[in-house]
Write a protein that holds these residues in place. Structure first.
Motif, PDB file in Angstrom:
ATOM      1  N   THR A  46       0.985  -0.683  -0.212  1.00 59.65           N
ATOM      2  CA  THR A  46      -0.152   0.000  -0.167  1.00 59.65           C
ATOM      3  C   THR A  46       0.314   1.559   0.434  1.00 59.65           C
ATOM      4  O   THR A  46       1.479   1.696   0.688  1.00 59.65           O
ATOM      5  CB  THR A  46      -1.059   0.227   1.137  1.00 59.65           C
ATOM      6  N   GLU A 121      -7.258  -0.736  -0.726  1.00 59.55           N
ATOM      7  CA  GLU A 121      -8.129   0.009  -0.757  1.00 59.55           C
ATOM      8  C   GLU A 121      -8.834   0.634   0.272  1.00 59.55           C
ATOM      9  O   GLU A 121      -9.174   2.062   0.003  1.00 59.55           O
ATOM     10  CB  GLU A 121      -9.733  -0.714  -1.692  1.00 59.55           C
ATOM     11  N   LYS A 125      -8.962   4.140   1.907  1.00 60.25           N
ATOM     12  CA  LYS A 125      -9.963   4.715   2.355  1.00 60.25           C
ATOM     13  C   LYS A 125      -9.736   6.209   3.088  1.00 60.25           C
ATOM     14  O   LYS A 125     -10.760   6.250   3.957  1.00 60.25           O
ATOM     15  CB  LYS A 125     -11.643   3.968   2.033  1.00 60.25           C
TER      16      LYS A 125
END
Length: 232
Positions: A46, A121, A125
């Motif tokens: 990430t 994801e 977020k």
């Protein structure tokens, strides 16, 4: 002005007694690799995450094997061998250990080692929704089931309104200085948000995902594998 960075902290010193496995549950094989490895791979991949720290017990005999076959994690993961008897103690020990590497305003994302279904994801977020927040917050899901309060013999005493109720998940994301102060001042707590709440603050709830379930009991394993294999 330097923008705050994002760091992950994974408490992984538990023994997983309720799982009744032959090793701590975070090291159980799941969809082809140890459960904890799924978590570490997700954070390492990430871009928002500057570095990930995993806190294990001083006697841990598994983490070295988990990392030995994962060269892509070598410069993305650091192991801290000072886990405590509880999650609260492990997270606080970890925060104290990384104090020289993390700024007071940097964000720390604390995530359960037993939530292997986390995705990049979801991390993105959470980071986007909280980056300008004065308090911080956590992933969570609105409660959809009818809730019952029981007596000591498992008989329903009352139906509890589910309005405004959320089931907490992780990561739970707070600035380093705030989180450390909250945990140092709190009595034993089961998650970071409750320690921040004890300071009179209100963490923000960011809607998570059912795939980010916590593997606690044996029947959770099959469902987690379905998510990880892309079947569920």
């Amino acid at each position: 002005m330097i923008s705050p960075r994002y760091f992950a902290l994974i408490p992984a010193a538990g023994v997983g007694a309720r799982m009744r496995a032959g090793c701590p549950k975070q090291y159980m094989p799941l969809a082809g690799k140890p459960m904890l490895r799924h978590v570490l791979d997700t954070f390492a991949a990430t871009p928002e995450i500057a570095h990930t720290y995993v806190v294990v017990s001083a006697e841990d005999g598994y983490i070295a094997d988990v990392l030995s076959g994962a060269r892509h994690l070598f410069d993305r993961i650091s192991v801290i061998y000072n886990g405590g008897a509880t999650r609260h103690q492990s997270v606080l020990n970890g925060l104290r250990a990384i104090g020289g590497h993390v700024g007071e305003d940097d964000w720390v994302l604390v995530h359960d080692a037993a939530r292997p279904g986390l995705t990049g994801e979801l991390i993105g977020k959470l980071a986007r929704e909280l980056r300008d927040d004065a308090v911080g917050g956590l992933l969570a899901l609105p409660v959809v089931d009818t809730l019952k309060r029981s007596d000591g013999e498992r008989r329903a005493q009352a139906t509890v309104s589910r309005e405004h109720l959320w089931a907490a998940q992780t990561p739970q994301m707070f600035r380093y200085a705030l989180l450390r102060r909250a945990l140092e001042e709190a009595d034993e707590v089961t998650d970071e948000a409750s320690a921040v709440e004890a300071l009179g603050l209100q963490p923000k709830l960011v809607e998570g995902s059912p795939r980010n379930l916590k593997v606690t009991l044996p029947h959770d394993v099959a469902l987690a594998e379905l998510y990880l294999k892309g079947i569920a």
